[in-house]
Motif scaffolding. Structure first.
Motif, short mmCIF file in Angstrom:
data_model
loop_
_atom_site.label_atom_id
_atom_site.label_comp_id
_atom_site.label_asym_id
_atom_site.label_seq_id
_atom_site.Cartn_x
_atom_site.Cartn_y
_atom_site.Cartn_z
N ALA A 1 -4.78 0.80 -8.31
CA ALA A 1 -4.08 -0.24 -7.58
C ALA A 1 -4.11 0.03 -6.07
O ALA A 1 -4.33 -0.87 -5.27
N ALA A 2 -3.94 1.31 -5.71
CA ALA A 2 -3.99 1.65 -4.28
C ALA A 2 -5.37 1.36 -3.72
O ALA A 2 -5.51 0.84 -2.61
N GLY A 3 -6.41 1.66 -4.53
CA GLY A 3 -7.78 1.37 -4.10
C GLY A 3 -7.98 -0.12 -3.87
O GLY A 3 -8.60 -0.54 -2.89
N ALA A 4 -7.40 -0.92 -4.79
CA ALA A 4 -7.55 -2.37 -4.67
C ALA A 4 -6.86 -2.89 -3.41
O ALA A 4 -7.28 -3.87 -2.83
N GLN A 5 -5.76 -2.20 -3.02
CA GLN A 5 -5.03 -2.68 -1.85
C GLN A 5 -5.51 -2.06 -0.56
O GLN A 5 -4.97 -2.34 0.50
N PHE A 6 -6.54 -1.22 -0.68
CA PHE A 6 -7.00 -0.50 0.49
C PHE A 6 -7.46 -1.46 1.58
O PHE A 6 -7.15 -1.29 2.75
N HIS A 7 -8.18 -2.51 1.17
CA HIS A 7 -8.72 -3.44 2.17
C HIS A 7 -7.61 -4.10 2.99
O HIS A 7 -7.60 -4.04 4.21
N ALA A 8 -6.64 -4.70 2.25
CA ALA A 8 -5.54 -5.39 2.94
C ALA A 8 -4.78 -4.42 3.83
O ALA A 8 -4.36 -4.76 4.93
N TYR B 1 0.80 -1.21 0.00
CA TYR B 1 0.00 0.00 0.00
C TYR B 1 0.85 1.28 0.00
O TYR B 1 0.62 2.18 -0.81
N LEU B 2 1.86 1.33 0.89
CA LEU B 2 2.69 2.54 0.97
C LEU B 2 3.37 2.86 -0.36
O LEU B 2 3.27 3.99 -0.85
N PRO B 3 4.03 1.88 -1.02
CA PRO B 3 4.64 2.18 -2.33
C PRO B 3 3.59 2.64 -3.34
O PRO B 3 3.83 3.56 -4.13
N GLN B 4 2.40 2.01 -3.30
CA GLN B 4 1.36 2.35 -4.25
C GLN B 4 0.89 3.80 -4.05
O GLN B 4 0.60 4.51 -5.01
N GLU C 1 -13.53 3.83 -11.18
CA GLU C 1 -13.51 3.08 -12.43
C GLU C 1 -14.06 3.92 -13.58
O GLU C 1 -13.50 3.97 -14.66
N LEU C 2 -15.20 4.59 -13.30
CA LEU C 2 -15.84 5.38 -14.34
C LEU C 2 -14.94 6.51 -14.81
O LEU C 2 -14.78 6.74 -16.01
N VAL C 3 -14.35 7.22 -13.86
CA VAL C 3 -13.47 8.34 -14.21
C VAL C 3 -12.30 7.84 -15.05
O VAL C 3 -11.96 8.42 -16.09
N ALA C 4 -11.71 6.71 -14.59
CA ALA C 4 -10.55 6.18 -15.30
C ALA C 4 -10.90 5.78 -16.73
O ALA C 4 -10.21 6.15 -17.68
N THR C 5 -12.00 5.06 -16.91
CA THR C 5 -12.33 4.58 -18.25
C THR C 5 -12.91 5.68 -19.13
O THR C 5 -12.57 5.80 -20.30
N LEU C 6 -13.78 6.52 -18.53
CA LEU C 6 -14.41 7.57 -19.32
C LEU C 6 -13.38 8.58 -19.82
O LEU C 6 -13.46 9.06 -20.95
N SER C 7 -12.38 8.87 -18.97
CA SER C 7 -11.40 9.86 -19.42
C SER C 7 -10.53 9.29 -20.54
O SER C 7 -10.06 10.05 -21.40
N VAL C 8 -10.32 7.97 -20.54
CA VAL C 8 -9.62 7.36 -21.68
C VAL C 8 -10.45 7.60 -22.94
O VAL C 8 -9.93 8.00 -23.99
N ALA C 9 -11.77 7.37 -22.80
CA ALA C 9 -12.66 7.61 -23.94
C ALA C 9 -12.64 9.10 -24.32
O ALA C 9 -12.61 9.47 -25.49
#
Lengths: 484, 453
Positions: free
Chosen positions: B257-264, B99-102, B213-221
């Motif tokens: 990635a940081a969001g995905a590791q937030f739980h752990a 998490y810290l490196p991310q 997720e929406l922000v990440a994908t929509l901004s790519v679009a």
């Protein structure tokens, strides 16, 4: 289980769709740009533009849906798994020790966690890889995905397994040490032994830390990801396929790390099913009156009719408790109640009521009066509740036994921890109100007048000490057969 | 507590991300550079390997420190401490090495990407610069909205977990009273209720993930489609367009990635939050017990109310009274393990609270009610005897504290123990807790402690 599997399957499908829309988004956007560079008429790009926008929306929505369906499936599974673990415990003849039960509960939680964080993502990655392989029909991609999705996670799991087996004994020693340090803390401080014990634990902790580290293969997986892309580029594969492949690899990259925590890397976590030993069901009920053969730590089995009020006395270490437990094991539940019990995390009332749920307030008050229980009925007790003294705990458990009014009441030093006057008075009242048989282990000679029979356990002689072990087992087996 | 030096090794990563996108765009436009790209890819993998290695080393060092700290000042529940020092501290690894490196990358990479894109395509750079902050802002909004509900939910969940453990541990008792079958339904019902409640909270809590997720994908679009259209009329070079397409997702990747590791990481953070402070053990020297009077000055703690007692040097005092009245608490106060809520315990005029505990304990011999630092394969009575002998072996001690020294002993052994004690304790300051009357003949004074009303 069927419903549970369907739910989990749905979570996997939704998850795979979310990831596939992400991969498709990258591929389509790349195609769009490469095609636009050829400056075709605007109409040639319309479908791609709509697709890019739709896929971008779909990916976010599907990801949200996946997280909800996944959590819902696992939580529903948790209900079922806990219920089944409890049921299978119910069917077992011998209840495991407290530590084993705690372990069982944490294993159940760990299994659920593995299902949510390893098995579902792994299945999603598998499904995405299959679709990617089928669509791309590119051999570097197929081999690359097999490497990052199967080979590297397997190697990673094998490394984790090896690490676990070296660490397991050290962890067990550290856990034992921790328990010892908590239970014996005040004594260790008082005897000035704490620093020595901490230093011992510290040495274990350091050795453990040096062995817990393991090679991380994620860097290798990234090398495979871009190595494959380079290979595809030199082969002349189109840009959309190459960037789509890189995106597909992203889905499999976490598997290398996840594999370490999965059942492949840690066999103890299981596969999300409960794998409890086959339950042993005691069949049939013996309708003849209870007759118990008193035997104990030593091999001199004495048959004594189980009736009236029986005291078991004898020197320290003669096997009195062993004998009481042996009797308890032979009795059908409900018929005999061993007053060595768990205090539940709830009110005093609920704790006592469990002996007889339909008891009236009068009955409750009467039981409390018999054992001089001075706790408020609504006080919360148990591990999260209020601290009660050893004597109060003892009387709460006695109140429960009195309320149950069992055919055979088994009491192991029931009044230890109470002051002598109270102890004698409480036991006298319990025995006077006991409608069936009472077997009581006691040290107080003053109480012996309250009993019909006094059973003396002789001191353990030299030859008996040598025989402890094997004869004990044989005796109890024999007892079980005779009782069954 | 947490080692952070390993994070320095992350610095090359943003540069390698830029170089990789640059070279990939060059290769895709047919301008060569495959060998250079391969080199950059190898460098990136190498840096990641180094980071993982350093991260794990930092995590291992943190783990050792944590384990020692937890063992030095453990709580009162042995099972929890045992779990904490084994599996519990494991949760720190994903926090320190993952998490810290991310989080560092989530700060460095987007800045690098935006700066590079500003030179290539200002619109794309602006799109990312505007949408990226939406992620943490929205996460904070959703977080604030769900914090209370999540907290209640977590409490309820831990209560539910506690309930299951409680029921499983008490299954022997439930069975003895024929109540075990009935609980089978309760276990399921309770779990079922909580599932419904949890899901309603999660529906809101996961909204922040949805936005990410929406922000990440929509901004790519949002970046790809306009760039594609400008390519059509030759407003932009293919290399630039590809660079924008490749770099835009990289800006959002570390955050995801940081969001995905937030739980752990939350678990690891929770463990770090539980780290107890080191007890400060400085105090004044312990008074000499040979001539010191021990005084309880209206002490109130646990079940003791306004407890007052004077013990003269060399006096032997027996504490009697109903269970739960606070007899063992008096011994705990004398040992310094229990501190008065109000009132004072004075030894030779000095408050025991101010006395150096280690030094004080070296002058006290104590036999606990339930000895644990003795071989566990003995019966409870035998353990009691071992503990008593050990306490009496401390001939140089100035204060003897014996908690029910003859409980769980048969009368014959008790008589023998009393014989042994008699000569030894004469003239030595002694406080003993007694339930058995035989003990009371051995002391100078009997103090009765009544249960608080």
């Amino acid at each position: 289980m069927r419903v549970g599997a369907t739910r989990i399957g749905l979570a996997v499908v939704v998850g795979a769709l979310a990831e596939l829309s992400g991969v498709a988004l990258t591929a389509t956007a790349t195609w769009l740009i490469m095609r636009a560079a050829e400056q075709p008429p605007m109409a040639a790009l319309t479908v791609a533009i709509v697709a890019v926008r739709a896929l971008a929306m779909a990916r976010g929505g599907l990801r949200y849906a996946e997280r909800l369906t996944g959590h819902s499936a696992v939580l529903r599974h948790a209900v079922e798994l806990r219920g089944r673990v409890y049921d299978s415990l119910l069917r077992r003849k011998n209840i495991p020790s407290g530590d084993a039960l705690t372990q069982l509960v944490s294993d159940v939680d760990k299994k659920l966690d593995v299902l949510l964080r390893c098995l579902i993502p792994a299945s999603v990655a598998g499904l995405v890889s299959l679709v990617a392989i089928a669509v791309a029909t590119s051999w570097p991609l197929t081999i690359g995905l097999l490497l990052t999705g199967v080979a590297l996670p397997l190697v990673s799991a094998a490394l984790a397994r090896r690490r676990l087996s070296t660490c397991a004994p050290l962890r067990a020693r550290l856990a034992d040490h921790a328990v010892f340090l908590v239970h014996g803390r005040e004594e260790l401080v008082a005897f000035d032994l704490l620093d020595d014990e901490l230093a011992k634990a510290g040495r274990i902790a350091k050795t453990l830390a040096s062995k817990e580290r393991t090679a991380d293969l994620t860097a290798l997986a990234i090398l495979v990801q871009f190595g494959t892309a380079l290979l595809m580029l030199t082969q002349g594969d189109p840009a959309w396929l190459v960037l789509g492949a890189i995106a597909a690899f992203e889905v499999t990259l976490p598997l290398t790390t996840l594999a370490q925590a999965s059942p492949l890397g840690d066999p103890a976590v299981g596969w999300g099913r409960d794998e409890l030993p086959t339950p042993i069901i005691s069949a049939g009920t013996d309708n003849s009156g209870p007759r118990v053969h008193l035997a104990g730590k030593i091999n001199s089995a004495t048959a004594v009719p189980l009736a009236g009020r029986i005291a078991i006395v004898g020197p320290t270490g003669a096997g009195k408790t062993t004998m009481l437990n042996a009797i308890a094991r032979q009795l059908e539940p409900c018929r005999g109640a061993l007053a060595d019990a768990h205090v539940f995390n709830t009110t005093v009332r609920a704790n006592v009521l469990l002996a007889k749920p339909d008891a009236t307030q009068e009955e409750l008050d009467r039981a409390a009066e018999i054992v001089e229980l001075d706790l408020d009925w609504d006080t919360r007790v148990g591990e999260r509740g209020e601290q009660i003294s050893g004597g109060q705990r003892q009387r709460l458990i006695l109140a429960r036994t009195v309320l149950a009014d069992p055919e055979v009441m088994l009491l192991d030093e029931p009044t230890e921890g109470l002051d002598p006057k109270q102890a004698d008075a409480v036991l006298e009242r319990i025995l006077a109100n006991c409608r069936g048989t009472a077997v009581v282990v006691t040290h107080r000679m003053e109480q012996l007048r309250l009993f019909d029979h006094v059973h003396h356990r002789g001191p353990v002689g030299d030859e008996d000490v040598r025989r402890v072990g094997q004869p004990l087992v044989t005796d109890l087996d024999e007892l079980g057969q005779r009782a069954g | 507590m947490v080692d952070r030096r390993h994070l320095v090794a992350l610095i090359p990563i943003p540069l390698l991300v830029l170089a990789q996108a640059e070279l990939l765009a060059r290769v895709l436009t047919g301008n060569g550079g495959v060998a250079l790209l391969a080199l950059v890819v190898a460098a990136r993998a190498g840096v990641i390997w180094l980071n993982r290695y350093l991260g794990q080393r930092a995590a291992a060092a943190t783990t050792v420190r944590l384990r020692m700290r937890f063992l030095r000042s453990p709580g009162s529940r042995a099972g929890e401490v045992a779990t904490l020092v084994t599996r519990g501290v494991d949760a720190v690894e994903p926090y320190v090495a993952g998490y810290l490196p991310q989080m560092v990358l989530a700060a460095l990479v987007p800045v690098a990407v935006i700066v590079r894109l500003a030179f290539a395509d200002v619109t794309a750079a602006l799109t990312i610069a505007v949408t990226l902050p939406l992620v943490p802002v929205f996460a904070a909004l959703v977080g604030a909205h769900t914090r209370d509900r999540t907290k209640t939910q977590l409490d309820a969940l831990s209560a539910l977990g506690g309930h299951f453990l409680d029921v499983v541990k008490g299954i022997g008792t439930l069975r003895a009273f024929g109540r075990a079958e009935a609980q089978s339904v309760t276990v399921r019902q309770l779990a079922d209720q909580h599932v419904s409640a949890t899901m309603s909270t999660l529906r809101v809590a996961f909204l922040s993930a949805l936005v990410l997720e929406l922000v990440a994908t929509l901004s790519v679009a949002m970046v790809a489609v306009p760039v594609g259209l400008r390519l059509l009329d030759g407003g932009v070079a293919l290399h630039t367009a590809l660079l924008v397409l490749l770099l835009a997702p990289e800006a959002y990747l570390p955050l995801r990635a940081a969001g995905a590791q937030f739980h752990a990481s939350a678990e690891g953070k929770a463990v770090l939050d539980q780290v107890p402070d080191l007890p400060s053990d400085t105090g004044c020297p312990a008074p000499d017990l040979l001539g010191a009077e021990i005084v309880f000055e209206s002490v109130t703690v646990r079940s003791l109310r306004d407890f007052t007692l004077r013990i003269a040097p060399g006096e032997r005092v027996a504490l009697v009274g109903p269970s739960g009245a606070g007899k063992s608490t008096v011994l705990g106060l004398l040992l310094g393990f229990v501190r008065p809520d109000s009132g004072r315990v004075l030894v030779g005029g000095v408050d025991l609270r101010d006395v150096d505990q280690a030094e004080w304990l070296r002058r006290v011999a104590w036999m606990p009610q339930r000895p644990t630092v003795v071989p566990q394969d003995l019966s409870s009575g035998e353990r009691q005897q071992v503990a008593l002998n050990r306490a009496l072996a401390r001939e140089d001690a100035g204060l003897f504290l014996l908690d029910e020294p003859t409980a769980r002993l048969d009368p014959e052994t008790e008589a023998k123990v009393l014989r042994d004690c008699r000569g030894f304790l004469r003239g030595r300051t002694t406080v003993l807790v007694a339930h058995r009357p035989a003990l009371l003949d051995e002391v100078d004074r009997v103090v009765r402690i009544e249960a608080a009303a």
